[in-house]
Design a protein around this motif. Structure first.
Motif, PDB file in Angstrom:
ATOM      1  N   GLY A   1       0.928  -1.369   0.069  1.00 55.55           N
ATOM      2  CA  GLY A   1      -0.191   0.036   0.009  1.00 55.55           C
ATOM      3  C   GLY A   1       0.870   1.167  -0.011  1.00 55.55           C
ATOM      4  N   VAL A   2       1.962   1.337   0.805  1.00 53.19           N
ATOM      5  CA  VAL A   2       2.747   2.473   0.819  1.00 53.19           C
ATOM      6  C   VAL A   2       3.619   2.688  -0.470  1.00 53.19           C
ATOM      7  CG1 VAL A   2       4.974   3.329   1.929  1.00 53.19           C
ATOM      8  CG2 VAL A   2       3.289   2.241   3.315  1.00 53.19           C
ATOM      9  N   ALA A   3       3.861   1.552  -0.898  1.00 51.85           N
ATOM     10  CA  ALA A   3       4.643   1.490  -2.341  1.00 51.85           C
ATOM     11  C   ALA A   3       3.536   2.147  -3.443  1.00 51.85           C
ATOM     12  CB  ALA A   3       5.006   0.218  -2.675  1.00 51.85           C
ATOM     13  N   LEU A   4       2.275   1.565  -3.365  1.00 47.25           N
ATOM     14  CA  LEU A   4       1.432   2.134  -4.830  1.00 47.25           C
ATOM     15  C   LEU A   4       1.246   3.623  -3.999  1.00 47.25           C
ATOM     16  CD1 LEU A   4      -1.153  -0.746  -4.346  1.00 47.25           C
ATOM     17  CD2 LEU A   4       0.311  -0.107  -6.476  1.00 47.25           C
ATOM     18  N   PHE A   5       1.132   3.990  -2.908  1.00 47.13           N
ATOM     19  CA  PHE A   5       0.996   5.693  -2.679  1.00 47.13           C
ATOM     20  C   PHE A   5       2.074   6.140  -3.345  1.00 47.13           C
ATOM     21  CE2 PHE A   5       0.493   9.335   0.002  1.00 47.13           C
ATOM     22  CZ  PHE A   5      -0.836   9.402  -0.098  1.00 47.13           C
ATOM     23  N   LEU A   6       3.351   5.583  -3.085  1.00 43.17           N
ATOM     24  CA  LEU A   6       4.327   6.532  -3.540  1.00 43.17           C
ATOM     25  C   LEU A   6       4.561   6.734  -4.933  1.00 43.17           C
ATOM     26  CD1 LEU A   6       7.279   5.397  -1.148  1.00 43.17           C
ATOM     27  CD2 LEU A   6       5.978   7.515  -1.050  1.00 43.17           C
ATOM     28  N   VAL A   7       3.988   6.061  -5.594  1.00 41.73           N
ATOM     29  CA  VAL A   7       4.139   5.842  -7.166  1.00 41.73           C
ATOM     30  C   VAL A   7       2.851   6.448  -7.736  1.00 41.73           C
ATOM     31  CG1 VAL A   7       4.165   4.235  -9.257  1.00 41.73           C
ATOM     32  CG2 VAL A   7       5.465   3.659  -7.372  1.00 41.73           C
ATOM     33  N   LEU A   8       1.697   6.093  -7.160  1.00 39.55           N
ATOM     34  CA  LEU A   8       0.465   6.522  -7.716  1.00 39.55           C
ATOM     35  C   LEU A   8      -0.393   7.730  -6.967  1.00 39.55           C
ATOM     36  CD1 LEU A   8      -1.215   3.230  -8.817  1.00 39.55           C
ATOM     37  CD2 LEU A   8      -0.263   4.865 -10.328  1.00 39.55           C
ATOM     38  N   GLY A   9       0.427   8.113  -5.860  1.00 43.43           N
ATOM     39  CA  GLY A   9       0.077   9.148  -5.102  1.00 43.43           C
ATOM     40  C   GLY A   9       0.096  10.410  -5.707  1.00 43.43           C
ATOM     41  N   ARG A  10      -0.615  11.614  -5.397  1.00 45.18           N
ATOM     42  CA  ARG A  10      -0.485  12.982  -5.901  1.00 45.18           C
ATOM     43  C   ARG A  10       0.750  13.307  -6.036  1.00 45.18           C
ATOM     44  NH1 ARG A  10      -5.020  17.094  -4.202  1.00 45.18           N
ATOM     45  NH2 ARG A  10      -6.555  16.148  -5.642  1.00 45.18           N
ATOM     46  N   GLN A  11       1.768  12.917  -5.000  1.00 49.93           N
ATOM     47  CA  GLN A  11       3.089  13.544  -5.156  1.00 49.93           C
ATOM     48  C   GLN A  11       4.070  12.271  -5.979  1.00 49.93           C
ATOM     49  OE1 GLN A  11       3.416  16.484  -4.103  1.00 49.93           O
ATOM     50  NE2 GLN A  11       1.154  16.413  -3.323  1.00 49.93           N
ATOM     51  N   GLY A  12       3.143  11.137  -6.150  1.00 51.95           N
ATOM     52  CA  GLY A  12       3.995   9.997  -6.750  1.00 51.95           C
ATOM     53  C   GLY A  12       4.429  10.152  -8.107  1.00 51.95           C
ATOM     54  N   ILE A  13       5.452   9.346  -8.710  1.00 52.81           N
ATOM     55  CA  ILE A  13       6.210   9.286  -9.606  1.00 52.81           C
ATOM     56  C   ILE A  13       5.039   9.582 -11.070  1.00 52.81           C
ATOM     57  CG2 ILE A  13       7.923   8.520 -11.188  1.00 52.81           C
ATOM     58  CD1 ILE A  13       8.750   6.848  -8.618  1.00 52.81           C
ATOM     59  N   VAL A  14       4.187   8.289 -10.984  1.00 52.69           N
ATOM     60  CA  VAL A  14       3.132   8.554 -12.002  1.00 52.69           C
ATOM     61  C   VAL A  14       2.123   9.404 -11.624  1.00 52.69           C
ATOM     62  CG1 VAL A  14       1.659   6.576 -13.441  1.00 52.69           C
ATOM     63  CG2 VAL A  14       4.114   6.133 -12.515  1.00 52.69           C
ATOM     64  N   GLY A  15       1.613   9.222 -10.286  1.00 51.03           N
ATOM     65  CA  GLY A  15       0.336  10.115  -9.899  1.00 51.03           C
ATOM     66  C   GLY A  15       0.402  11.443 -10.136  1.00 51.03           C
TER      67      GLY A  15
END
Lengths: 267, 348
Positions: free
Chosen positions: A106-120
């Motif tokens: 969940g944390v990893a997904l958040f880091l990638v797809l979250g608003r500040q994430g790489i993809v997000g």
């Protein structure tokens, strides 16, 4: 008369721990049934949040399973059939979510797809799409955790399938894609079905990745496991009833697996 | 529809280098022991395995050549495997029509063609069955229909009868023979059973350890084997030696008297039924009399096949009655005789 089979008698040092093990696994479920407020079950189930959570759980688990099928079956084929280099590394990477604590996922997904994430952040800037704390996030979190079950199951089925059928198809003019659709997939269908059921059950029970990445909003991201956890703190009776529903769904899944698909997959 | 192939494959312990040519309507049998590379050869011809070198061409069109590898699905071929390998999830008719479906033939035409072929192989009315409901012989017939329905240029048969029981094999072999006779393309049959090769092939190529060791008509190969493997298959004792007049001095010692003049390196082949056994040295006409020791005996129909060790190793067939009357047991010392006129002699 047949003689008693050798090994039929269980030595005491094995029998006692085995019996304890059964008790350990079964007693909590019995406790659930015993403590259930049977008189008010109907009432509890009719409570407004329950139906909502159940529906969200079923829908998101089904979507996650469909997504896993679309991505996981081709992935399993690549792992089982292609001769490309780095395949074992790929397999290891794919199965990481099996052993990873879901909350880390969940944390990893958040880091990638979250608003500040790489993809997000890119999704947000380019399309105005925000994923975290939506139903989409629930489906993504469940897919992340559950898809490896499908991949492993389908890959096993592909490895066990007789590749000579694919040779026959090739001699009959079928290219690899046609062969995959008309021969390989039907041959491994029982394995795909079993993998899909496992995947669906795992997605249905998903908690850690979901609450971390999607949050706990009734109606949009509060699935059954989250509802159970929350209810346990406020009204334990409701938590028991919700747990019974999940138990019933799990048992139904198990029966389905045994009778419908696993039975055919292992003749 | 002519096949010309020159195939080289090196893979582990297998070193295969075989040249073949098969004319229109001709059936070529590739005969050889297990591990000789026969099935590998067939996989190369089918396009399932790219060769390490050589050339495969059908009607002058290269299928494999330098920089050319036509994948299996683009070759005009039909292949029948040892196990019928009917697709278990399709009906028998859909199995037979599979190759037409990949070529875009419509459903009704496929079904009509499949039914017609099922009729030709004696499976009328079984099109709607599942493959699991067919017997082994029926499944292999359906597999043959599936391979032939698209009128391929090349038909490849990989041990097509060896998974069948003896009685079924006889029936399917006869049927196969009929269909091969009607087939206009080239056929390559891989087998380790000499009976299949004799019954079905126009020409036989014997492959041992990845090399062609003998080519000829079934009759030639059968009567004049050039290696021990072929001789054993044909049930002959093969003796290598040097001809001097009407005598062959054997490389392993001893002499064989023959009826024709022979010179230089030759083979002498002796059929087991022309060897007679006696407990004591016989008097009279036979010029070939050798002492021998019985080392093995196996029933072979109404006769007993006796393996003899000695200066001249031989195989003899004696009737079961004679075997009992002579009181033969393994290790028994006997005299073996063969008439000179019963020994076939040919150049090595």
């Amino acid at each position: 008369m047949s003689r008693p089979r050798e090994g039929a008698r269980v030595p005491a040092p094995l029998l006692v721990p085995a019996a304890l093990g059964v008790a350990f696994l079964v007693l909590p479920l019995v406790g659930l049934l015993v403590r259930a407020p049977w008189s008010s079950v109907g009432e509890q189930l009719a409570a407004p949040g329950v139906g909502q959570a159940l529906r969200l759980s079923l829908v998101s688990a089904t979507l996650a399973t469909l997504l896993s099928l679309v991505l996981g079956v081709p992935l399993a084929w690549v792992l089982a059939r292609s001769r490309m280099r780095g395949r074992s590394l790929l397999r290891a990477l794919v199965t990481v979510p099996l052993v990873l604590p879901p909350v880390v996922g969940g944390v990893a997904l958040f880091l990638v797809l979250g608003r500040q994430g790489i993809v997000g952040s890119w999704l947000d800037d380019a399309f105005g799409i925000t994923i975290p704390f939506t139903t989409t996030a629930v489906v993504i979190a469940e897919t992340f955790v559950a898809m490896p079950f499908l991949v492993v199951s389908v890959e096993g089925a592909l490895r066990a399938a007789d590749t000579r059928f694919e040779d026959v198809a090739a001699t009959l003019g079928a290219d690899r894609w046609t062969t995959f659709r008309r021969v390989t997939l039907p041959l491994v269908a029982p394995g795909v079905a079993a993998g899909a059921v496992l995947c669906w059950a795992r997605a249905l029970g998903e908690f850690g990745a979901t609450i971390t990445f999607a949050g706990n909003f009734p109606g949009t991201t509060q699935t059954m496991p989250l509802a159970v956890y929350l209810a346990l703190q406020r009204e334990p009776e409701a938590a028991i009833v919700l747990s019974l529903v999940l138990l019933a769904v799990s048992l139904a899944t198990l029966l389905l697996l045994r009778d419908r698909w696993l039975g055919r997959a292992v003749p | 529809m002519t096949l010309e192939a020159s195939v080289a494959v090196r893979r582990g312990s297998l070193d295969l280098a075989v040249d073949l040519a098969v004319a229109d309507g001709e059936v070529l049998a590739v005969l050889g022991p297990n591990g000789a590379g026969k099935s590998t050869l067939l996989r190369v011809l089918a396009g399932l395995l790219p060769p390490d070198g050589g050339r495969v061409a059908v009607d002058g069109t290269p299928w494999d050549d330098d920089g050319v590898h036509l994948p299996a699905h683009r070759r005009s071929l039909g292949m029948v495997f040892q196990d019928a390998l009917l697709f278990p999830h399709l009906s028998v008719a859909d199995n037979v029509g599979f190759g037409l479906r990949t070529r875009g033939v419509g459903r009704a035409d496929r079904r009509a063609a499949a039914d017609a072929w099922l009729g030709r192989v004696g499976l009328e009315g079984l099109g709607d069955r599942r493959p699991a409901e067919l017997s082994g012989g029926q499944a292999q017939r359906a597999a043959l229909a599936r391979a032939l329905v698209g009128a391929p240029a090349l038909l490849l048969l990989d041990e097509p009868l060896s998974a069948l029981d003896a009685r079924t094999r006889l029936a399917v072999r006869a049927e196969l023979r009929r269909h091969l006779g009607d087939f206009a393309g080239s056929t390559v049959l891989v087998t380790h059973d000499p009976v299949d090769a004799m019954a079905l092939a126009d020409r036989v190529v014997v492959v041992e350890d990845g090399r062609v060791v003998q080519t000829g008509t079934p009759d030639e190969v059968n009567r004049r084997p050039r290696t021990d493997y072929v001789a054993r298959l044909a049930g002959l004792s093969l003796l290598a030696g040097t001809g001097q007049g009407r005598t062959v001095r054997l490389d392993g010692g001893g002499e064989v008297a023959v009826a024709e003049e022979a010179a230089g390196p030759v083979f002498a082949a002796v059929r087991p039924e022309s060897v007679a056994l006696y407990l004591s040295r016989p008097d009279g006409s036979p010029r070939n009399v050798w002492p021998a020791r019985l080392v093995g005996a196996t029933p072979h129909g109404a006769t007993v096949r006796c393996e003899l060790a000695g200066e001249v190793p031989l195989v003899a067939d004696v009737t079961a009655t004679a075997f009992a009357e002579l009181g033969l047991v393994p290790g028994a010392e006997v005299w073996a005789t063969v008439k000179a006129s019963e020994v076939a002699v040919y150049r090595r």
